[in-house]
Design a protein around this motif. Structure first.
Motif, PDB file in Angstrom:
ATOM      1  N   ALA A 109      -3.588   0.870  -4.309  1.00 12.11           N
ATOM      2  CA  ALA A 109      -4.833   0.465  -3.656  1.00 12.11           C
ATOM      3  C   ALA A 109      -5.276  -0.871  -4.234  1.00 12.11           C
ATOM      4  O   ALA A 109      -4.762  -1.337  -5.247  1.00 12.11           O
ATOM      5  CB  ALA A 109      -5.916   1.526  -3.851  1.00 12.11           C
ATOM      6  N   THR A 134      -9.408   0.874   0.599  1.00 13.63           N
ATOM      7  CA  THR A 134      -8.040   1.264   0.209  1.00 13.63           C
ATOM      8  C   THR A 134      -8.066   2.289  -0.911  1.00 13.63           C
ATOM      9  O   THR A 134      -7.171   3.133  -1.003  1.00 13.63           O
ATOM     10  CB  THR A 134      -7.210   0.050  -0.236  1.00 13.63           C
ATOM     11  OG1 THR A 134      -7.797  -0.563  -1.397  1.00 13.63           O
ATOM     12  CG2 THR A 134      -7.079  -0.972   0.880  1.00 13.63           C
ATOM     13  N   ARG A 190       0.810  -1.222   0.000  1.00 14.92           N
ATOM     14  CA  ARG A 190       0.000   0.000   0.000  1.00 14.92           C
ATOM     15  C   ARG A 190       0.839   1.266   0.000  1.00 14.92           C
ATOM     16  O   ARG A 190       0.440   2.298  -0.560  1.00 14.92           O
ATOM     17  CB  ARG A 190      -0.913   0.011   1.236  1.00 14.92           C
ATOM     18  CG  ARG A 190      -1.823   1.225   1.343  1.00 14.92           C
ATOM     19  CD  ARG A 190      -2.333   1.402   2.755  1.00 14.92           C
ATOM     20  NE  ARG A 190      -1.247   1.584   3.710  1.00 14.92           N
ATOM     21  CZ  ARG A 190      -0.600   2.734   3.904  1.00 14.92           C
ATOM     22  NH1 ARG A 190      -0.921   3.809   3.195  1.00 14.92           N
ATOM     23  NH2 ARG A 190       0.374   2.818   4.790  1.00 14.92           N
TER      24      ARG A 190
END
Length: 490
Positions: free
Chosen positions: A430, A448, A421
């Motif tokens: 993401a 995310t 990430r």
């Protein structure tokens, strides 16, 4: 559509599929990947007044979320559950606002199985139904074995597979061993656990298999499929379909993204949301290359495979339960079918092979794969009729996914999700494989995407000092109009 080719990153402008140049007054972002993470990121940034272009390699949005309408009604051939039917789920506000019904298959938040014990109808390969009392008894033994494996985990320093830990437990606790039909039922439970990770028990990490955070409310099937949520997120976005990215170049003042036919897009930053399997395949060139720690995270995370073979019948001939199962001596030989009729009213069974079995079935033609599923069904229901239509997914061999979702490999750290990430300069990442809390889930991918949009926005504030005038990420109409989730259990 006309595409303007831009070679000078010093221009501080972005170019999108509409051919319009964005002025220096607005920050620009390219989002790569049109799944839930990419759509969430693009939606959030556009609502915050950013200029956003989303590039998607497929001819549709959704990525590994795909609602097929070939039967005349929606059938999710990818993700189909909301894991955690509660207001705390990041997707709950959208699903509630759209009034989309959910069918709760389990009130338990377990990762071991997403259906309640009483919703199973298990059969041996001779078509004899397993007594429900035995199913429950073996299920309780399975859970006790799982608890014992945690003790094994605490005692050893090195990691091992879940399968190896099972063997150790059964040697220590011989009273937990199952024989005959009970052993076959135990293998079926192990098969369902493998389905959760889309991987086999001999490669799933004992140390980290249960590290994800489980939301309350159990598991809910999206009765109308996930596509309405995708549509809602995509409204008004500049989405370029059939745009397969081949190269991403990053410089101090922007990024340049090249697609398969040579066309080029530039922007201030980019958000990468492509699947882990595609990252592993190195089909996208990064210039300069990604740091070693980022490449190691991509390499060391596992990506599993689970497919669906949907069988549409003229009428229902099976028991009114959520799941039909075939018990067998090994988890590889076990099978299970999701009964969509109970949730949707349509006479559809969905065969769901995972791990090695899913990979093996992908080597077959669609017709052979469907026949394989039908053969498994006729083992338990000999008088089963022939389906009138079939659908077959191939997530493992699909060049746009190259796998289903992520899992922890034996010996590798759980924080690999977080490493994947972490941004690299003006590249942000993401997707479900970047979620420490909710890996392998739709709400994990969605959350995310929101987080990457937030990090990207904060990063660009240094270049665009007027950003404080922009709206907060996720405009009001996409976040605050909340309605309670519609849940049924028929």
């Amino acid at each position: 559509m006309a595409i303007t080719k831009e070679e000078n990153l010093d221009s501080n402008s972005a170019v999108c599929s509409s051919g319009r140049d964005f002025s220096i007054s607005s920050p620009s972002v390219i989002v790569i990947g049109g799944g839930f993470a990419g759509l969430a990121a693009a939606r959030a940034l556009q609502d915050a007044s950013f200029k956003v272009t989303l590039l998607e390699s497929r001819d549709r949005i959704g990525g590994r979320v795909y609602t097929d309408y070939s039967f005349g009604f929606p059938v999710d051939m990818g993700a189909s559950w909301l894991h955690g039917v509660c207001e705390e789920n990041p997707l709950a506000p959208i699903i509630g606002r759209l009034g989309l019904p959910l069918y709760r298959t389990s009130g338990d938040n377990s990762v071991l199985y997403d259906h309640d014990l009483e919703s199973y109808a298990l059969f041996d390969m001779d078509g004899n139904q397993v007594p429900s009392e035995l199913v429950t008894k073996v299920g309780e033994a399975f859970e006790e074995i799982i608890e014992e494996t945690k003790k094994v985990r605490d005692e050893v320093s090195e990691d091992m597979s879940v399968d190896q830990a099972f063997s150790i437990v059964l040697k220590r606790r011989p009273e937990l061993r199952q024989n005959g039909l009970s052993q076959k039922v135990l293998q079926w439970y192990l098969c369902r656990m493998e389905g959760w990770f889309a991987a086999d028990a001999d490669i799933i990490s004992l140390k980290t298999w249960d590290q994800e955070e489980l939301l309350e409310g159990g598991h809910g099937l999206m009765v109308q499929g996930y596509y309405p949520v995708l549509q809602d997120l995509a409204v008004g976005l500049d989405i370029c379909l059939n745009h397969r990215v081949t190269k991403v170049s990053r410089r101090y003042n922007g990024v340049r993204v090249v697609v398969e036919d040579g066309r080029t897009f530039v922007a201030d930053a980019a958000i990468i949301t492509i699947p882990l399997g595609v990252l592993k395949a190195n089909t996208i060139e990064f210039d300069p290359p990604l740091p070693e720690w980022k490449e190691a995270a991509i390499s060391d995370l596992g990506v599993g495979n689970e497919n669906k073979i949907a069988l549409y019948f003229e009428e229902v001939f099976w028991p009114n339960v959520d799941f039909l199962g075939v018990v067998a001596p090994t988890s590889y030989s076990c099978s299970y079918f999701l009964n969509l009729h109970k949730a949707t009213g349509h006479a559809v069974l969905v065969y769901m092979p995972a791990g090695r079995l899913a990979n093996d079935i992908e080597k077959m033609s669609d017709e052979a794969a469907a026949n394989f599923a039908i053969l498994q069904l006729k083992r338990i229901l000999p008088h089963a009729s022939e389906p009138i239509q079939c659908l077959v997914s191939r997530w493992g061999s699909d060049s746009n996914s190259l796998g289903c979702y992520s899992y922890d490999i034996v010996g590798k750290a759980h924080d690999l999700y977080d490493r994947l990430r972490i941004p690299v300069d003006n590249l942000f990442f993401a997707g479900e494989a970047t979620s420490m809390l909710y890996p392998g889930t739709v709400h994990g991918a969605f959350s995310t995407g929101i987080e990457a949009a937030k990090e990207c926005r904060e990063h660009l504030m240094e270049q665009y000092t007027h950003l404080e005038l922009f709206q907060p990420v996720m405009a009001e109409e996409h976040s605050t109009k909340y309605a309670p989730l519609q849940i049924s259990r028929l």
